[in-house]
Scaffold this active site. Structure first.
Site, PDB file in Angstrom:
ATOM      1  N   ALA A   9      42.863  24.592  46.055  1.00  0.00           N
ATOM      2  CA  ALA A   9      43.689  24.560  47.261  1.00  0.00           C
ATOM      3  C   ALA A   9      45.001  25.297  47.008  1.00  0.00           C
ATOM      4  O   ALA A   9      45.173  25.944  45.979  1.00  0.00           O
ATOM      5  CB  ALA A   9      43.948  23.115  47.673  1.00  0.00           C
ATOM      6  N   ASN A  10      45.906  25.237  47.953  1.00  0.00           N
ATOM      7  CA  ASN A  10      47.234  25.846  47.793  1.00  0.00           C
ATOM      8  C   ASN A  10      48.257  25.008  48.556  1.00  0.00           C
ATOM      9  O   ASN A  10      47.905  24.013  49.183  1.00  0.00           O
ATOM     10  CB  ASN A  10      47.221  27.304  48.264  1.00  0.00           C
ATOM     11  CG  ASN A  10      46.873  27.410  49.731  1.00  0.00           C
ATOM     12  OD1 ASN A  10      47.631  26.957  50.590  1.00  0.00           O
ATOM     13  ND2 ASN A  10      45.718  27.979  50.035  1.00  0.00           N
TER      14      ASN A  10
END
Ligand code: C5P
Length: 219
Positions: free
Chosen positions: A29-30
């Site tokens: 993810a980010n």
């Protein structure tokens, strides 16, 4: 859609991060919050556009007055965007993961059986796909370029490579506070040139973008 300068037009906005599974409990993810994309979808709907928001996982509530489609992965986001066409306006504000696990494990991976490496494969580029959607291409395809250096030069290159109409280039260096924060500082990049905007809130960026869109579409 409702009354307002964008009434009669349809809009599609992507927002938030994507989550790419590694196994049933882990993902790539980010740090995207979805704030800018959600603000743009909200502003477009308030200006009268019939708006679909395609959102990756986000803490933000679904904005009122529009349709929100929830997705996890880049592939799901692309599919949701494609089913939302045709639209006149597309704004890709999602921070799509560039890579996903080539072969997500069906069961939780065990420490003792951990692989030495995670094999990755490239995700589809949703902005580029919408920009080359043939007869379904939106009249106005708008993307973001979040960079930590050489912001304008890299954004110009991105505009050409992806085939979109405008890029909102923003500085996401850690000291800028953009990622997850309330404010943004944009350079609007079009074929005609670069327009630097002052630092403002993400809500104000969304409203100014809507005004530019309305003016360009003759509203
Ligand atoms: O290539 P880069 O990720 O810097 O491009 C950013 C722009 O492209 C953003 O508008 C983002 O929403 C869009 N994008 C996308 N799909 C991807 C990667 C980026 O729509 N897989």
């Amino acid at each position: 859609g409702g009354a307002g300068p964008l009434s009669g037009l349809r809009a599609l906005v992507t927002s938030g991060p994507t989550h790419e599974p590694i196994d049933p409990v882990r993902y790539i993810a980010n740090r995207s919050s979805g704030r800018q994309g959600h603000a743009i979808a909200t502003a477009l709907a308030r200006q009268g556009a019939e708006t679909t928001l395609v959102s990756g996982p986000s803490q933000l509530p679904d904005p009122p007055g529009l349709k929100t489609l929830h997705v996890q992965t880049a592939e799901e986001m692309l599919a949701a965007c494609q089913t939302s066409l045709p639209v006149e306006i597309a704004v890709c504000a999602a921070a799509v993961a560039d890579w996903r696990s080539a072969a997500p494990a069906q069961q939780k991976m065990k420490k003792n059986g951990a692989p030495a490496a995670l094999e990755l494969t490239a995700n589809p580029d949703i902005l580029a796909e919408l920009s080359k959607a043939g007869s379904l291409r939106p009249s106005l395809v708008i993307g973001f370029a979040a960079e930590t250096e050489n912001v304008v030069a890299q954004a110009r290159e991105k505009l050409a490579r992806k085939g979109c109409d405008w890029i909102l280039a923003n500085d996401v260096a850690p000291e800028s506070g953009t990622f997850g924060g309330e404010n943004n500082q944009i350079n609007l990049i079009r074929a005609e040139g670069v327009e630097p905007w002052p630092q403002m809130t993400k809500v104000a960026v969304a409203e100014r973008l809507c005004r530019e869109i309305a003016a360009t579409l003759g509203r």
